[in-house]
Scaffold this motif. Structure first.
Motif, mmCIF file in Angstrom:
data_model
loop_
_atom_site.group_PDB
_atom_site.id
_atom_site.type_symbol
_atom_site.label_atom_id
_atom_site.label_comp_id
_atom_site.label_asym_id
_atom_site.label_seq_id
_atom_site.Cartn_x
_atom_site.Cartn_y
_atom_site.Cartn_z
ATOM 1 N N ASN A 10 18.586 3.112 -42.853
ATOM 2 C CA ASN A 10 18.194 4.432 -42.447
ATOM 3 C C ASN A 10 17.215 5.101 -42.931
ATOM 4 O OD1 ASN A 10 20.911 4.093 -41.290
ATOM 5 N ND2 ASN A 10 21.945 5.373 -42.561
ATOM 6 N N LYS A 11 16.575 4.499 -44.112
ATOM 7 C CA LYS A 11 15.327 5.187 -44.683
ATOM 8 C C LYS A 11 14.240 4.608 -43.730
ATOM 9 C CE LYS A 11 16.971 5.599 -49.682
ATOM 10 N NZ LYS A 11 16.737 5.208 -51.012
ATOM 11 N N LEU A 29 14.261 3.315 -40.806
ATOM 12 C CA LEU A 29 14.315 3.963 -39.516
ATOM 13 C C LEU A 29 13.930 5.603 -39.630
ATOM 14 C CD1 LEU A 29 17.528 2.392 -37.887
ATOM 15 C CD2 LEU A 29 15.002 1.805 -37.416
ATOM 16 N N GLY A 30 14.044 6.138 -40.569
ATOM 17 C CA GLY A 30 13.702 7.665 -40.881
ATOM 18 C C GLY A 30 12.156 7.648 -40.613
ATOM 19 N N SER A 42 16.348 14.364 -42.272
ATOM 20 C CA SER A 42 16.964 13.738 -41.279
ATOM 21 C C SER A 42 18.023 12.288 -41.546
ATOM 22 C CB SER A 42 16.389 13.314 -40.043
ATOM 23 O OG SER A 42 17.122 12.981 -38.919
ATOM 24 N N GLN A 43 17.205 11.518 -42.128
ATOM 25 C CA GLN A 43 17.684 10.159 -42.382
ATOM 26 C C GLN A 43 18.750 10.287 -43.600
ATOM 27 O OE1 GLN A 43 17.428 7.825 -45.315
ATOM 28 N NE2 GLN A 43 15.942 9.168 -46.330
ATOM 29 N N VAL A 95 21.892 11.696 -42.095
ATOM 30 C CA VAL A 95 22.464 10.638 -41.460
ATOM 31 C C VAL A 95 23.320 9.763 -42.301
ATOM 32 C CG1 VAL A 95 22.227 8.597 -39.609
ATOM 33 C CG2 VAL A 95 21.035 10.824 -39.450
ATOM 34 N N THR A 96 22.630 9.130 -43.338
ATOM 35 C CA THR A 96 23.283 8.292 -44.423
ATOM 36 C C THR A 96 24.439 9.023 -45.055
ATOM 37 O OG1 THR A 96 20.913 7.185 -44.715
ATOM 38 C CG2 THR A 96 22.719 6.955 -46.295
ATOM 39 N N PRO A 149 25.486 9.762 -38.012
ATOM 40 C CA PRO A 149 24.421 10.250 -36.737
ATOM 41 C C PRO A 149 25.015 11.355 -36.010
ATOM 42 C CG PRO A 149 25.255 8.163 -36.234
ATOM 43 C CD PRO A 149 25.799 8.414 -37.466
ATOM 44 N N ILE A 191 15.767 10.363 -34.941
ATOM 45 C CA ILE A 191 16.143 9.306 -35.896
ATOM 46 C C ILE A 191 17.606 8.864 -35.939
ATOM 47 C CG2 ILE A 191 16.631 9.238 -38.307
ATOM 48 C CD1 ILE A 191 13.909 10.775 -38.583
ATOM 49 N N PRO A 192 18.471 9.800 -35.699
ATOM 50 C CA PRO A 192 20.099 9.239 -35.513
ATOM 51 C C PRO A 192 20.103 8.797 -34.299
ATOM 52 C CG PRO A 192 19.919 11.880 -35.361
ATOM 53 C CD PRO A 192 18.312 11.418 -35.817
ATOM 54 N N ILE A 235 18.909 5.192 -35.186
ATOM 55 C CA ILE A 235 20.216 4.410 -36.138
ATOM 56 C C ILE A 235 21.200 4.078 -35.328
ATOM 57 C CG2 ILE A 235 21.773 5.006 -38.084
ATOM 58 C CD1 ILE A 235 19.214 6.852 -39.401
#
Length: 478
Positions: free
Chosen positions: A135-136, A138-139, A321-322, A325-326, A330, A377-378, A381
Motif C-alpha cells: 500500500n505504501k 502504491l501510494g 491516502s495510502q 487505505v491500509t 479502499p 491510490i485506493p 490498491i
C-alpha cells in the motif's frame, strides 16, 4: 541495521516509477505546446490534434497486450523493451521537421508507454508483499500517476517558453537513459510460471485493434459528430473486434485475458471506478487548459505554473491516502475521493468570463488534488489486491486500459458538450468569451455527475472484508 533487501525494493520502485511518471507526463505535456508546434511546422488545425490523438490511440490500445507480454516473457525484459522504444521515439519527435514524422513518432511513443506502464506496475506488485508495504508503494505510485497530468501542463509550459517545443520530447532522452542504466542492477526479473509459453496471437490482434479503434473513434467524434456515419461505423467495427476477442478468449487454451480474473470483486469494482476516474481527470485538465488560454488568455508558462498547486498538493495527500487505505480499506477512502472530486468540479461550474487565479481557480485546484489522491491510490490498491503473481501484468494492463479509455471518452464527451453549447450561443449573438465560458461550465457539470456516479459505484461494488487491511490489534510491535 537497515534491511538491504528492503532497501533494494524501494530502489526498484524508484526506477520503474520514474519511467511510469514519464509516460503519464507525456499525455498532457504536449497540450500547451500545440500552438507552437502548429506554427513552427506549418500544420493545419485539423491535423495538429493528431499529435495528441496518435499517442492516446496507441497508449490505450496496447496496454492490455503490454501487460500480458510482461507476465509471459519477463517483466523486466518487456519493461526495458518499452523504455527503449519510448526513448528513441521521443528523440525522433524532438528532431521532427514535418507533421508526418512527428505524428508517427508520437504513435510509437504511445506503444512504448503502453508497454512500460503495466510492466512497471506488475513489477511493483510482485516486488512488494500485499498489505501495508504494498500500500505504501502504491501510494507513491498513485502520487506519480495522479500528479502526472498536472505536472505535464507545468513542465510543458516551462519547456515551451524557455527552450522550445522540441524539448518537451528531448527531456525524455536523458531520463530514459538513466532509467535504463539503473534497471539491470536494481530491477529483478520475474515472469508467470504457467508451464507453457503459448501466446494468444488472435486475441492480441483483436483486442489491440478494437481498443485502438475505439479510442480513435471517440477522440474524433467531437469533430465529425457522434451521429455521423464515420463515427457509428468505427464504433461498430471496434465493438465487433472486441466481441471476437471475447469469443477467442472463451475458447482458447491459453487466453490473453482469462475472464475468471473478474471473479475478484475488488478488481472488477476498481476497474469500473478507474474508468470513471480516468474520464474525470483527463477531461478536467483538458477543459481548464482551454479555459485559461482561450478565455483568460494566459501564456503557456503561466498556464503550466498555476497547475503546480494541483501537482504538488497531490503528492502531499498521497501519503495520507495510502495510510487510510491500509487502516480502513479502499472503499471509504475511494468514496470520499470521488465526492471531493465532484465538489471541486462543481466549483468549476461557476468559472466567470473575467476569472482570476484567486478566488476562482485556486481553491478547486487544491481540493481536486485531495480528491485525486484519495481516488487514484485506493483504485490502484483495489485493482491489484488478491491478484495472483502470474496475473500481475494482466491486472496492471487492465486497470491502465480502463483509465486511458475512460480518459479518451471523458475528453470527447466534455469537448462535445462544450462545443455544442458554445456554438449555440455564438449563433444567438454571444461573444466568444461568454460562449466558451458557458460551454466549459456545462461540461464541468457533466464531469461532476460522472464523479458522483463513481462515488456510488465505489460504495456499492467494493467490500471492505475482501481486501487486507491493518488494524491496531494485528500490527506488529516495533
Amino acid at each position: 541495521m537497515p534491511d538491504p533487501l528492503n532497501s533494494r525494493r524501494w530502489l526498484t520502485l524508484a526506477v520503474v516509477g520514474a519511467a511510469f511518471f514519464m509516460t503519464v507526463l507525456d499525455v498532457a505535456i504536449v497540450n500547451v505546446a500545440i500552438p507552437s508546434i502548429q506554427n513552427d511546422l506549418k500544420i493545419k488545425e485539423e491535423t495538429v490534434q493528431w499529435v495528441i490523438t496518435a499517442y492516446a490511440i496507441t497508449f490505450g490500445g496496447f496496454l492490455l497486450l503490454g501487460g500480458r507480454m510482461a507476465d509471459l516473457l519477463g517483466r523486466r525484459r518487456i519493461f526495458v523493451l518499452g523504455l527503449i522504444l519510448f526513448t528513441v521515439a521521443s528523440l525522433v519527435c524532438g528532431l521532427a521537421s514535418s507533421a508526418g514524422v512527428l505524428i508517427a513518432s508520437r504513435a510509437a511513443q504511445g506503444v512504448g508507454a503502453a508497454i512500460i506502464s503495466p510492466a512497471a506496475l506488475s513489477i511493483v506488485t510482485t516486488t512488494f508483499t500485499e498489505g501495508a508495504e504494498r500500500n505504501k508503494a502504491l501510494g507513491i505510485w498513485g502520487a506519480l500517476g495522479g500528479s502526472g497530468a498536472a505536472a505535464g501542463v507545468l513542465f510543458g509550459g516551462i519547456l515551451t517558453k524557455y527552450l522550445g517545443w522540441a524539448w518537451i520530447f528531448f527531456v525524455n532522452v536523458p531520463v530514459g537513459a538513466l532509467v535504463f542504466s539503473l534497471t539491470w542492477p536494481f530491477v529483478p526479473e520475474s515472469r508467470a510460471e504457467l508451464g507453457h509459453r503459448r501466446f494468444d496471437a488472435t486475441g492480441a490482434v483483436t483486442v489491440t485493434g478494437g481498443l485502438a479503434l475505439l479510442v480513435y473513434a471517440i477522440s474524433k467524434a467531437p469533430d465529425v459528430g457522434w451521429g455521423s456515419a464515420r463515427t457509428i461505423l468505427l464504433l461498430l467495427v471496434s465493438v465487433a473486434l472486441l466481441a471476437v476477442f471475447a469469443l477467442v478468449e472463451l475458447r482458447t487454451r491459453a487466453p490473453l485475458m482469462p475472464f475468471r480474473i473478474f471473479r475478484l470483486r475488488s478488481l472488477a469494482a476498481a476497474n469500473v471506478v478507474g474508468f470513471l476516474l480516468g474520464a474525470v481527470i483527463f477531461a478536467n485538465f483538458f477543459l481548464l487548459t482551454l479555459y485559461v488560454q482561450q478565455v483568460l488568455h494566459w501564456s503557456a508558462l503561466r498556464t503550466g505554473v498555476t497547475f503546480l498547486a494541483t501537482a504538488g498538493t497531490t503528492v502531499v495527500w498521497a501519503g495520507v491516502s495510502q495510510a487510510l487505505v491500509t487502516r480502513f480499506g479502499p472503499r471509504p477512502v475511494m468514496v470520499t475521493g470521488m465526492l471531493v472530486l465532484a465538489a471541486s468540479l462543481g466549483w468549476y461550474t461557476q468559472i466567470p468570463v473575467g476569472g482570476h487565479y484567486w478566488p476562482d481557480l485556486l481553491p478547486a485546484y487544491i481540493t481536486f488534488a485531495l480528491g485525486l489522491a484519495f481516488s487514484f491510490i485506493p483504485v490502484s490498491i483495489a485493482a491489484l489486491a488478491q491478484v495472483e503473481p502470474h496475473e500481475a501484468g494482466l491486472a496492471s494492463g487492465l486497470i491502465n486500459t480502463n483509465q486511458q479509455v475512460g480518459g479518451a471518452i471523458g475528453v470527447a464527451v466534455a469537448a462535445t458538450i462544450f462545443t455544442s453549447h458554445a456554438k449555440t450561443l455564438l449563433k444567438t449573438g454571444s461573444d466568444q468569451a461568454h460562449a466558451f465560458t458557458a460551454g466549459y461550465q456545462h461540461a464541468f457539470w457533466a464531469l461532476a455527475a460522472i464523479a458522483l456516479v463513481g462515488a456510488v459505484a465505489a460504495g456499492v461494488l467494493l467490500r471492505r472484508d475482501e481486501i487486507r487491511v491493518e488494524t491496531p490489534a494485528t500490527e506488529p510491535a516495533s
